[in-house]
Design an enzyme around this catalytic site. Sequence first.
Site, PDB file in Angstrom:
ATOM      1  N   SER A 313      30.084  33.583  35.006  1.00  0.00           N
ATOM      2  CA  SER A 313      30.917  32.430  35.329  1.00  0.00           C
ATOM      3  C   SER A 313      32.062  32.229  34.334  1.00  0.00           C
ATOM      4  CB  SER A 313      30.029  31.184  35.410  1.00  0.00           C
ATOM      5  OG  SER A 313      30.713  30.120  36.004  1.00  0.00           O
ATOM      6  N   ASP A 324      43.197  41.156  32.126  1.00  0.00           N
ATOM      7  CA  ASP A 324      44.382  41.263  32.974  1.00  0.00           C
ATOM      8  C   ASP A 324      45.675  41.171  32.175  1.00  0.00           C
ATOM      9  OD1 ASP A 324      42.785  41.576  35.148  1.00  0.00           O
ATOM     10  OD2 ASP A 324      43.393  39.743  36.195  1.00  0.00           O
ATOM     11  N   LYS A 338      29.262  36.105  38.862  1.00  0.00           N
ATOM     12  CA  LYS A 338      29.202  34.762  39.459  1.00  0.00           C
ATOM     13  C   LYS A 338      30.629  34.222  39.556  1.00  0.00           C
ATOM     14  CE  LYS A 338      28.396  30.345  40.095  1.00  0.00           C
ATOM     15  NZ  LYS A 338      29.423  29.263  40.065  1.00  0.00           N
TER      16      LYS A 338
END
Length: 479
Positions: A313, A324, A338
Amino acid sequence: MSKAKTISLALGGFVAGALISLHIPALADKEVKPGLPIDELRTFAEVYSAIKQGYVEPVEDKKMITNAISGMLSNLDPHSAYLDADAFKDLQVGTQGEFGGLGIEVGMEDGLVKVVSPIEDTPAYRAGVKAGDLIFKLDDTPVKGLTLSDAVKKMRGKPKTPIKISIIRKGESKPIEITLVREVIKVQSVKSKLVEPGYGWVRITQFQENTIGELAKAVSGLYKDGNKLQGLVLDLRNDPGGLLNGAIGVSAAFLPPDVKVVSTDGRTEDAKQEFKARAQDYLRGSKEDPLKSMPIDIKKVPMVVLVNGGSASASEIVAGALQDHKRAIIVGTQTFGKGSVQSVLPLPGNTAIKLTTARYYTPDGRSIQAKGIVPDIIVEETANGSAGGMRIREADLDRHLINDREKEAGKDAAKPESKPEAKPQAKPQSKSGKDKGSKDDAEDEVPARMEYASKGDYQFQQALNLLKGLQIMQGKAKD
């Protein structure tokens, strides 16, 4: 149902005494007037009436309605649930980092309680409870037939009171019985130390209300006495998640201002949001920004982020954002996966429902759901590649949401296309200081209570070696 404000969440699952995550931007009040399925409701009424009139024992209306609500939610996905008054209270209290219980993040599988991860420095962690353990009995009460909420209730209790849990563990021929003593669990959100001159380690155990402030203090502490960092390891292993604003704040600490950290998307307009590395997206209320006190150099220090199958999460949001934006190299094993957002709708009687309302995405638009974050460099938990026990992931949970961007994401663990595994500079040492034996040597398995950032922490040592290698490469580039 009367209109009520909701609180968005960014973490699924229950914790035995209770780990929660709130996502601050509330869903707007709205009137939803879908067409009612008359035939199905008539069937429901007939079943309700049959139970009331003919069941072997009288059943209270409140219990029947509660069970019906619970059943509707629990059959949607692993993270939607009905929260009774106790569970709702625990959910709200847990984000403050102090709660009563055993210290286990748990889910449900085949009617049994499945351990997702024991929390550090808790009774369960110290007793050697492992991820993947199936709890089938609590004292003399079988878990089969209990809801997850009921099972968690039984694991909670007054501090200093004992409870015996019976577990099934993969690889063990017989059930294991462990007696734990409940205690008030205070989870330290951020831990840190200077492991060597110039190299720091910061570990986030879970994302709480105070995580951003604790991170700022921890990083500033690494710079005290004129120290200057040449590399930083951000350790998110076995961090089950927590507050979304905490994940945004931690990401913002290392990223340039105003870059995208995470976005969410769902069926309603409220679920379509974008969060950036800016104070308004991670501060709650009118608090001062604790990140302003951090040394500005921290945004350029070479970084490695450590993750594993217990990173879930909010942890995955941070790892995905730093990956990224190419701010850090992600090292370890594939994360939990998740990638859904839960919203909590308060109901009368201090109860609530927790409903999955959106998926979240990395800055590049990748869905984490049922896939997780694939490290740039795969490094197992030990030199021989053992995983130190069975790991479950989101894709292993019944009724998990699919990854809407990669339909096959949950079927096979993805592998990186390049970058080989980091190689150790020396053999790992056992606690006694002796060289470890062959791959068949039992000492080479991950201990149940491994000390993070120690000489015996194989993944950390590889991360440290990688940082030193980057430092050498940068030095040659300057020459």
